[in-house]
Design a protein around this motif. Structure first.
Motif, mmCIF file in Angstrom:
data_model
loop_
_atom_site.group_PDB
_atom_site.id
_atom_site.type_symbol
_atom_site.label_atom_id
_atom_site.label_comp_id
_atom_site.label_asym_id
_atom_site.label_seq_id
_atom_site.Cartn_x
_atom_site.Cartn_y
_atom_site.Cartn_z
ATOM 1 N N SER A 294 0.818 -1.209 0.000
ATOM 2 C CA SER A 294 0.000 0.000 0.000
ATOM 3 C C SER A 294 0.855 1.264 0.000
ATOM 4 O O SER A 294 2.001 1.265 0.465
ATOM 5 N N VAL A 295 0.270 2.328 -0.505
ATOM 6 C CA VAL A 295 0.926 3.638 -0.481
ATOM 7 C C VAL A 295 1.143 4.074 0.965
ATOM 8 O O VAL A 295 2.227 4.520 1.347
ATOM 9 N N LEU A 296 0.094 3.933 1.777
ATOM 10 C CA LEU A 296 0.207 4.328 3.178
ATOM 11 C C LEU A 296 1.302 3.544 3.894
ATOM 12 O O LEU A 296 2.059 4.100 4.696
ATOM 13 N N GLY A 297 1.392 2.250 3.585
ATOM 14 C CA GLY A 297 2.388 1.405 4.229
ATOM 15 C C GLY A 297 3.807 1.886 3.960
ATOM 16 O O GLY A 297 4.627 2.008 4.877
ATOM 17 N N PHE A 298 4.097 2.169 2.691
ATOM 18 C CA PHE A 298 5.447 2.631 2.366
ATOM 19 C C PHE A 298 5.716 3.980 3.007
ATOM 20 O O PHE A 298 6.800 4.213 3.555
ATOM 21 N N CYS A 299 4.742 4.881 2.966
ATOM 22 C CA CYS A 299 4.931 6.223 3.524
ATOM 23 C C CYS A 299 5.178 6.175 5.023
ATOM 24 O O CYS A 299 6.103 6.824 5.541
ATOM 25 N N ILE A 300 4.361 5.411 5.739
ATOM 26 C CA ILE A 300 4.518 5.305 7.191
ATOM 27 C C ILE A 300 5.867 4.660 7.520
ATOM 28 O O ILE A 300 6.588 5.116 8.415
ATOM 29 N N GLY A 301 6.220 3.627 6.785
ATOM 30 C CA GLY A 301 7.496 2.952 7.012
ATOM 31 C C GLY A 301 8.679 3.873 6.796
ATOM 32 O O GLY A 301 9.640 3.883 7.584
ATOM 33 N N ALA A 302 8.627 4.676 5.735
ATOM 34 C CA ALA A 302 9.720 5.607 5.457
ATOM 35 C C ALA A 302 9.897 6.601 6.600
ATOM 36 O O ALA A 302 11.024 6.903 7.016
ATOM 37 N N VAL A 303 8.791 7.102 7.135
ATOM 38 C CA VAL A 303 8.865 8.060 8.244
ATOM 39 C C VAL A 303 9.436 7.383 9.489
ATOM 40 O O VAL A 303 10.251 7.971 10.211
#
Length: 460
Positions: A294-303
């Motif tokens: 998911s887009v949210l998954g990658f974004c949250i993980g990056a942060v």
């Protein structure tokens, strides 16, 4: 009636008094000892601007994840800190954080009261090539974003005026003491030997524990208690926010070298690789558990990766940053999964991501730090120094306990002054309308022949 008038005029009256007092602060000539470095000044100025960019980036990141009736109220709570903290920093917070120490606990508020003497004083002892005023501005940007991080935990139910009061008290009673302990040469944690390159304790653990305290005091949202799914208002906003945060984090970490040097380059690289590795780790870990990438998954993980590398960015090697990013993302992912099984309503998972991510980053710094990267640092557990890992662990425990207890007291105190939570009717209406008389529209806005606005359901 008098109470209503005070609530209406009180904040403006306080600001007006500060503005008038500022007129009586004497102006002193700029200090120039002839040792300043032009490249270092330019670098730290750019780094400070990058860190400031993280605040609107955070607003997009959080604003995209809440319900569309709370987008604006969530975003302004991040951005308004730029106003509140900027004024407070000049008046007294910089003195509390970096003024003459009082027992290693707090700075003397008189040292730089109303920034008096900042432009006319010698450089900060750990940043000899830039003016003290530039060091103060760079540190201001950290102070701005930290209370903004807490927004994600209390979103969709905290009263705006209560949150403003929280920003003030958090800055004075939590952030400034921790900054003094960690980054002042006479500070409690600094003298213990705790290493925190760019804010693992001061920013992320403090915000994460405040988020946990806030979620406990404000209790659950109605939608959370009823197990209703809240669709994100705008996932592209989250992606934009992630990009701005990632970009700004280069100033956050590389800028903490406080000079244009090889250490800044190393911190820049560790920051980037940790974020990338953590984004992939979160996404792939989700896939391994039967979810779709998911887009949210990658974004949250990056942060989370950015959070975890922050304390060690200038102390660990570039390859180690990959491991730190991967492990931190997995641990925070599991923490989010655990939280979802409880009644804790941390709206946007600030505690599992920033609190837990900051703790993991501090402890892994205790393992992977090496003097090969930074001669001013310490070798960690992996390089034959288990004592340093224990020092980092003690620093984490002290920060966790202090941040949580003090933040819990702050939230409780605010609730005594005025209701910290909106009414159930205001929560149902949405905080954009009830707190700000504004609305965010996702999708097409239709205007009927009567002139009445008709809001379409968003295409998600």
């Amino acid at each position: 009636m008098a109470k209503v008038l005070f609530k209406q005029w009180g904040p403006f009256a306080v600001l007006l008094i500060i503005a008038i007092l500022a007129l009586f602060i004497p102006l002193l000539p700029n200090f120039d000892e002839g040792k300043y470095s032009g490249p270092d000044i330019a670098f730290v100025l750019i780094a400070a601007a990058l860190v400031f960019l993280m605040t609107p980036g955070l607003a997009f990141f959080y604003g995209g994840m809440v319900h569309r009736k709370n987008v604006l109220s969530t975003m302004i709570k991040s951005v308004v800190a730029a106003g509140v903290i900027s004024v407070l920093w000049v008046v007294v917070s910089f003195s509390l954080a970096f003024g003459d120490t009082i027992g290693g606990i707090i700075g003397n508020p008189k040292t730089f009261f109303f920034f008096q003497g900042v432009n006319s004083s010698p450089s900060w002892s750990l940043a000899a090539t830039i003016p003290l005023s530039l060091f103060a501005v760079f540190q201001l940007m950290f102070a701005i974003i930290t209370p903004g991080l807490v927004v994600g935990a209390v979103a969709e139910r905290i009263r705006f005026t209560s949150y403003i009061l929280f920003i003030v008290l958090f800055s004075l009673l939590v952030y400034s003491p921790l900054a003094h302990w960690t980054w002042h040469p006479e500070g409690l944690l600094f003298k213990m030997g705790v290493l925190d390159f760019a804010g693992g304790t001061v920013v992320h653990i403090s915000a994460g524990m405040a988020a946990l305290a806030g979620a406990l005091v404000l209790k659950r949202r109605r939608s959370h208690a009823e197990h209703k799914e809240v669709p994100p208002a705008n996932i592209p906003y989250v992606l934009i926010g992630t990009g701005l945060l990632w970009f700004g984090w280069f100033g956050f970490n590389a800028g903490s070298a406080l000079g244009a040097n090889s250490l800044a380059v190393s911190a820049f690289l560790t920051t980037n690789i940790a974020a990338g590795a953590a984004g992939l780790s979160w996404m792939f870990f989700d896939v391994s558990r039967g979810k779709k990438p998911s887009v949210l998954g990658f974004c949250i993980g990056a942060v989370v990766g950015l959070v975890a590398i922050t304390p060690g960015a200038g102390f660990v090697s570039i390859p180690s940053a990959i491991f730190i990013g991967v492990i931190a993302a997995v641990i925070s992912n599991l923490a989010v999964s655990w939280k979802q099984k409880t009644s804790l309503d941390d709206t946007l998972d600030v505690f599992p991501c920033h609190g837990v991510g900051g703790i993991v980053g501090m402890l892994l710094t205790g393992i992977f730090a090496t003097k090969t990267v930074n001669s001013a640092g310490v070798d960690g557990l992996l390089y034959g120094n288990p004592a340093f890992f224990l020092t980092q662990l003690k620093g984490v425990v002290i920060t966790v306990v202090f941040s949580f207890v003090m933040s819990f007291v702050i939230f409780k105190l605010i609730n005594l002054v005025q209701p910290i939570r909106v009414t159930s009717e205001e929560e149902e209406e949405g905080l954009d309308a009830s707190q700000h008389n504004e609305k965010y529209f996702q999708g097409t806005l239709i205007v009927a022949s009567t002139g009445e606005e008709l809001e379409n359901e968003p295409a998600l």
